[in-house]
Write a protein that holds these residues in place. Sequence first.
Motif, PDB file in Angstrom:
ATOM      1  N   LEU A  86     -10.289 133.849 127.375  1.00 28.70           N
ATOM      2  CA  LEU A  86     -10.354 132.775 126.374  1.00 28.70           C
ATOM      3  C   LEU A  86     -11.314 131.675 126.808  1.00 28.70           C
ATOM      4  N   LEU A  87     -11.245 131.299 128.078  1.00 26.74           N
ATOM      5  CA  LEU A  87     -12.138 130.241 128.565  1.00 26.74           C
ATOM      6  C   LEU A  87     -13.608 130.621 128.426  1.00 26.74           C
ATOM      7  N   SER A  88     -13.922 131.885 128.619  1.00 29.21           N
ATOM      8  CA  SER A  88     -15.318 132.299 128.450  1.00 29.21           C
ATOM      9  C   SER A  88     -15.759 132.129 126.999  1.00 29.21           C
ATOM     10  N   GLN A  89     -14.834 132.285 126.055  1.00 32.00           N
ATOM     11  CA  GLN A  89     -15.129 132.050 124.639  1.00 32.00           C
ATOM     12  C   GLN A  89     -15.336 130.568 124.358  1.00 32.00           C
ATOM     13  N   LEU A  90     -14.598 129.712 125.059  1.00 25.58           N
ATOM     14  CA  LEU A  90     -14.735 128.273 124.873  1.00 25.58           C
ATOM     15  C   LEU A  90     -16.149 127.832 125.238  1.00 25.58           C
ATOM     16  N   ASN A  91     -16.680 128.344 126.314  1.00 30.24           N
ATOM     17  CA  ASN A  91     -18.042 127.978 126.711  1.00 30.24           C
ATOM     18  C   ASN A  91     -19.048 128.365 125.639  1.00 30.24           C
ATOM     19  N   GLN A  92     -18.843 129.494 124.987  1.00 32.33           N
ATOM     20  CA  GLN A  92     -19.757 129.916 123.927  1.00 32.33           C
ATOM     21  C   GLN A  92     -19.631 129.028 122.702  1.00 32.33           C
ATOM     22  N   THR A  93     -18.400 128.685 122.316  1.00 30.34           N
ATOM     23  CA  THR A  93     -18.235 127.925 121.083  1.00 30.34           C
ATOM     24  C   THR A  93     -18.671 126.474 121.237  1.00 30.34           C
ATOM     25  N   ILE A  94     -18.626 125.931 122.441  1.00 34.61           N
ATOM     26  CA  ILE A  94     -19.120 124.567 122.648  1.00 34.61           C
ATOM     27  C   ILE A  94     -20.609 124.516 122.336  1.00 34.61           C
ATOM     28  N   GLN A 104      -5.803 125.396 123.445  1.00 26.46           N
ATOM     29  CA  GLN A 104      -4.347 125.492 123.413  1.00 26.46           C
ATOM     30  C   GLN A 104      -3.867 126.886 123.820  1.00 26.46           C
ATOM     31  N   GLY A 105      -4.578 127.918 123.407  1.00 27.74           N
ATOM     32  CA  GLY A 105      -4.218 129.280 123.808  1.00 27.74           C
ATOM     33  C   GLY A 105      -4.342 129.474 125.310  1.00 27.74           C
ATOM     34  N   THR A 106      -5.393 128.916 125.888  1.00 27.25           N
ATOM     35  CA  THR A 106      -5.583 129.005 127.333  1.00 27.25           C
ATOM     36  C   THR A 106      -4.460 128.284 128.072  1.00 27.25           C
ATOM     37  N   VAL A 107      -4.130 127.088 127.614  1.00 25.72           N
ATOM     38  CA  VAL A 107      -3.058 126.320 128.244  1.00 25.72           C
ATOM     39  C   VAL A 107      -1.736 127.081 128.141  1.00 25.72           C
ATOM     40  N   GLU A 108      -1.443 127.637 126.994  1.00 24.49           N
ATOM     41  CA  GLU A 108      -0.192 128.392 126.826  1.00 24.49           C
ATOM     42  C   GLU A 108      -0.150 129.599 127.764  1.00 24.49           C
ATOM     43  N   LEU A 109      -1.257 130.296 127.910  1.00 22.30           N
ATOM     44  CA  LEU A 109      -1.292 131.436 128.833  1.00 22.30           C
ATOM     45  C   LEU A 109      -1.108 130.984 130.277  1.00 22.30           C
ATOM     46  N   LEU A 110      -1.708 129.850 130.642  1.00 20.83           N
ATOM     47  CA  LEU A 110      -1.544 129.331 132.000  1.00 20.83           C
ATOM     48  C   LEU A 110      -0.095 128.915 132.252  1.00 20.83           C
ATOM     49  N   LEU A 111       0.531 128.302 131.259  1.00 19.03           N
ATOM     50  CA  LEU A 111       1.938 127.924 131.403  1.00 19.03           C
ATOM     51  C   LEU A 111       2.819 129.171 131.525  1.00 19.03           C
ATOM     52  N   SER A 141     -10.956 119.908 129.703  1.00 20.39           N
ATOM     53  CA  SER A 141     -12.318 120.441 129.738  1.00 20.39           C
ATOM     54  C   SER A 141     -12.317 121.874 130.269  1.00 20.39           C
ATOM     55  N   ALA A 142     -13.348 122.612 129.917  1.00 23.28           N
ATOM     56  CA  ALA A 142     -13.466 123.998 130.370  1.00 23.28           C
ATOM     57  C   ALA A 142     -13.490 124.063 131.895  1.00 23.28           C
ATOM     58  N   LYS A 143     -14.185 123.129 132.534  1.00 22.45           N
ATOM     59  CA  LYS A 143     -14.257 123.123 133.997  1.00 22.45           C
ATOM     60  C   LYS A 143     -12.892 122.889 134.612  1.00 22.45           C
ATOM     61  N   LEU A 176      -9.891 123.378 133.243  1.00 26.15           N
ATOM     62  CA  LEU A 176      -9.032 124.536 132.981  1.00 26.15           C
ATOM     63  C   LEU A 176      -9.411 125.709 133.883  1.00 26.15           C
ATOM     64  N   ASN A 177     -10.691 125.889 134.095  1.00 22.48           N
ATOM     65  CA  ASN A 177     -11.152 126.979 134.958  1.00 22.48           C
ATOM     66  C   ASN A 177     -10.755 126.722 136.412  1.00 22.48           C
ATOM     67  N   ASP A 178     -10.832 125.468 136.865  1.00 26.18           N
ATOM     68  CA  ASP A 178     -10.403 125.130 138.230  1.00 26.18           C
ATOM     69  C   ASP A 178      -8.919 125.435 138.418  1.00 26.18           C
ATOM     70  N   THR A 179      -8.106 125.083 137.435  1.00 27.34           N
ATOM     71  CA  THR A 179      -6.671 125.362 137.501  1.00 27.34           C
ATOM     72  C   THR A 179      -6.420 126.864 137.505  1.00 27.34           C
ATOM     73  N   LEU A 180      -7.129 127.573 136.648  1.00 27.29           N
ATOM     74  CA  LEU A 180      -7.008 129.028 136.585  1.00 27.29           C
ATOM     75  C   LEU A 180      -7.353 129.670 137.930  1.00 27.29           C
ATOM     76  N   THR A 181      -8.439 129.237 138.531  1.00 22.81           N
ATOM     77  CA  THR A 181      -8.869 129.791 139.814  1.00 22.81           C
ATOM     78  C   THR A 181      -7.844 129.502 140.912  1.00 22.81           C
ATOM     79  N   ALA A 182      -7.346 128.275 140.953  1.00 21.96           N
ATOM     80  CA  ALA A 182      -6.362 127.905 141.966  1.00 21.96           C
ATOM     81  C   ALA A 182      -5.059 128.692 141.787  1.00 21.96           C
TER      82      ALA A 182
END
Length: 166
Positions: A19-27, A45-52, A141-143, A145-151
Amino acid sequence: MASQWYSLTSQKLNLAKTLLSQLNQTIDQAQVNPQSTMLNEAIIQGTVELLLRARRTLLVMIAQHHQQKDSEPLHLEELRTRIPYETQDLADLEILQSTPSSWWNHLSHLEKALKQPPTPKKTVSADNIIAVSAEDVADRSAKSLNDTLTAMTEFARAVENRHNEW
């Protein structure tokens, strides 16, 4: 061999990454197509829900590693009550919870923001320009969210590796 709960956690994290890769494209497309603003919000919101959801499955994974087979804790406090002894997993999670800039707290702020309606914006007039306060909102921000995802991915992998050593 990877546990089923680790596989499920990894799946949620991989879907969030997609999903995050799609966010970068749509921005990039937002300047061309203002309609993509709604798509950006859905992706965030979809990314946040998946992370939760991944955070919850991570708690279940840890409970399973500590022989709590029928346990599906929703919060760290529940996990603490189900594991009555000291573990590296609990110690690591407690450190994350007490560190304001951790991925754990970032997700807590994002979760709180999703559960509440947006605060109404005040109109600017000559009477209310005196004081300005910055709102304490979670960084979506995408960055960030991506940092949280990576961690989270690294943490889940470390927990799984720790328990697969046996």
